[in-house]
Design a protein around this motif. Structure first.
Motif, short mmCIF file in Angstrom:
data_model
loop_
_atom_site.label_atom_id
_atom_site.label_comp_id
_atom_site.label_asym_id
_atom_site.label_seq_id
_atom_site.Cartn_x
_atom_site.Cartn_y
_atom_site.Cartn_z
N CYS A 278 22.42 -11.00 99.36
CA CYS A 278 22.37 -9.63 99.86
C CYS A 278 23.40 -9.47 100.97
O CYS A 278 23.43 -10.24 101.93
CB CYS A 278 20.98 -9.31 100.38
N LYS A 279 24.25 -8.45 100.85
CA LYS A 279 25.32 -8.21 101.82
C LYS A 279 25.08 -7.02 102.73
O LYS A 279 25.45 -7.03 103.88
CB LYS A 279 26.66 -8.01 101.10
N GLU A 280 24.50 -5.94 102.21
CA GLU A 280 24.29 -4.70 102.97
C GLU A 280 22.98 -4.05 102.55
O GLU A 280 22.59 -4.12 101.39
CB GLU A 280 25.42 -3.70 102.73
N LEU A 281 22.33 -3.40 103.51
CA LEU A 281 21.12 -2.64 103.24
C LEU A 281 21.40 -1.15 103.42
O LEU A 281 21.99 -0.76 104.43
CB LEU A 281 19.99 -3.07 104.18
N TYR A 282 20.99 -0.34 102.46
CA TYR A 282 21.16 1.10 102.52
C TYR A 282 19.79 1.75 102.31
O TYR A 282 18.85 1.09 101.86
CB TYR A 282 22.14 1.56 101.44
N PRO A 283 19.64 3.05 102.60
CA PRO A 283 18.34 3.71 102.46
C PRO A 283 17.75 3.67 101.04
O PRO A 283 16.55 3.50 100.87
CB PRO A 283 18.60 5.15 102.88
N SER A 284 18.58 3.79 100.01
CA SER A 284 18.04 3.84 98.65
C SER A 284 18.43 2.66 97.77
O SER A 284 17.95 2.54 96.64
CB SER A 284 18.50 5.13 97.97
N HIS A 285 19.31 1.78 98.26
CA HIS A 285 19.72 0.62 97.47
C HIS A 285 20.23 -0.48 98.39
O HIS A 285 20.43 -0.26 99.58
CB HIS A 285 20.81 1.01 96.46
N ASN A 286 20.43 -1.66 97.82
CA ASN A 286 20.97 -2.80 98.55
C ASN A 286 22.17 -3.35 97.79
O ASN A 286 22.15 -3.40 96.56
CB ASN A 286 19.92 -3.90 98.69
N LEU A 287 23.20 -3.77 98.52
CA LEU A 287 24.40 -4.34 97.91
C LEU A 287 24.25 -5.85 97.83
O LEU A 287 23.98 -6.51 98.84
CB LEU A 287 25.63 -3.99 98.74
N TRP A 288 24.41 -6.40 96.62
CA TRP A 288 24.33 -7.83 96.39
C TRP A 288 25.68 -8.31 95.86
O TRP A 288 26.41 -7.56 95.23
CB TRP A 288 23.24 -8.15 95.37
N GLU A 289 26.00 -9.57 96.11
CA GLU A 289 27.30 -10.13 95.77
C GLU A 289 27.12 -11.56 95.28
O GLU A 289 26.25 -12.28 95.74
CB GLU A 289 28.14 -10.10 97.04
N ARG A 290 27.97 -11.95 94.33
CA ARG A 290 27.99 -13.34 93.87
C ARG A 290 29.38 -13.71 93.41
O ARG A 290 30.17 -12.83 93.04
CB ARG A 290 26.97 -13.59 92.76
N ASN A 291 29.70 -14.98 93.45
CA ASN A 291 30.99 -15.46 92.97
C ASN A 291 30.98 -15.52 91.45
O ASN A 291 30.00 -15.97 90.86
CB ASN A 291 31.30 -16.85 93.54
N ALA A 292 32.07 -15.09 90.85
CA ALA A 292 32.20 -15.16 89.40
C ALA A 292 32.59 -16.57 89.00
O ALA A 292 33.05 -17.36 89.83
CB ALA A 292 33.25 -14.16 88.92
N LYS A 293 32.41 -16.89 87.73
CA LYS A 293 32.83 -18.20 87.25
C LYS A 293 34.35 -18.33 87.28
O LYS A 293 34.87 -19.41 87.42
CB LYS A 293 32.31 -18.42 85.83
N THR A 294 35.03 -17.21 87.14
CA THR A 294 36.49 -17.19 87.24
C THR A 294 36.86 -17.32 88.71
O THR A 294 36.43 -16.51 89.53
CB THR A 294 37.06 -15.87 86.68
N PRO A 295 37.63 -18.33 89.09
CA PRO A 295 37.97 -18.53 90.51
C PRO A 295 38.65 -17.31 91.12
O PRO A 295 39.51 -16.69 90.50
CB PRO A 295 38.93 -19.73 90.48
N GLY A 296 38.25 -16.97 92.33
CA GLY A 296 38.87 -15.87 93.06
C GLY A 296 38.26 -14.51 92.82
O GLY A 296 38.69 -13.54 93.42
N TYR A 297 37.25 -14.41 91.96
CA TYR A 297 36.63 -13.11 91.67
C TYR A 297 35.23 -13.06 92.23
O TYR A 297 34.48 -14.03 92.18
CB TYR A 297 36.59 -12.84 90.16
N ILE A 298 34.87 -11.90 92.78
CA ILE A 298 33.53 -11.69 93.33
C ILE A 298 32.92 -10.49 92.61
O ILE A 298 33.57 -9.47 92.43
CB ILE A 298 33.60 -11.42 94.84
N ILE A 299 31.66 -10.63 92.21
CA ILE A 299 30.94 -9.54 91.55
C ILE A 299 30.04 -8.89 92.59
O ILE A 299 29.29 -9.57 93.29
CB ILE A 299 30.10 -10.06 90.38
#
Length: 67
Positions: free
Chosen positions: A25-46
């Motif tokens: 979890c990266k950020e909290l907002y009133p109606s949703h939350n932002l989540w992030e993960r590293n992709a299997k492809t090096p250098g990419y973030i989802i």
């Protein structure tokens, strides 16, 4: 939740830094939350938003295919 849902509703309070199935979890907002993960492809973030009081589950893991 319905079959194939990409998140689970939880009673615990979500906080920045919380982890679930490789997502962080990266950020909290009133109606949703932002989540992030590293992709299997090096250098990419989802990055993806999930509803408040929910965490990503095993169905939220997918990969971006580069052509």
């Amino acid at each position: 939740m319905a079959r194939g849902s990409r998140y689970n509703i939880v009673k615990d309070k979500i906080h920045v830094g919380m982890k679930s199935f490789g997502w962080k979890c990266k950020e909290l907002y009133p109606s949703h939350n932002l989540w992030e993960r590293n992709a299997k492809t090096p250098g990419y973030i989802i990055r993806e938003c999930f509803p408040v009081n929910s965490v990503p589950n095993k169905n939220a893991n997918y990969e971006v295919i580069l052509k």
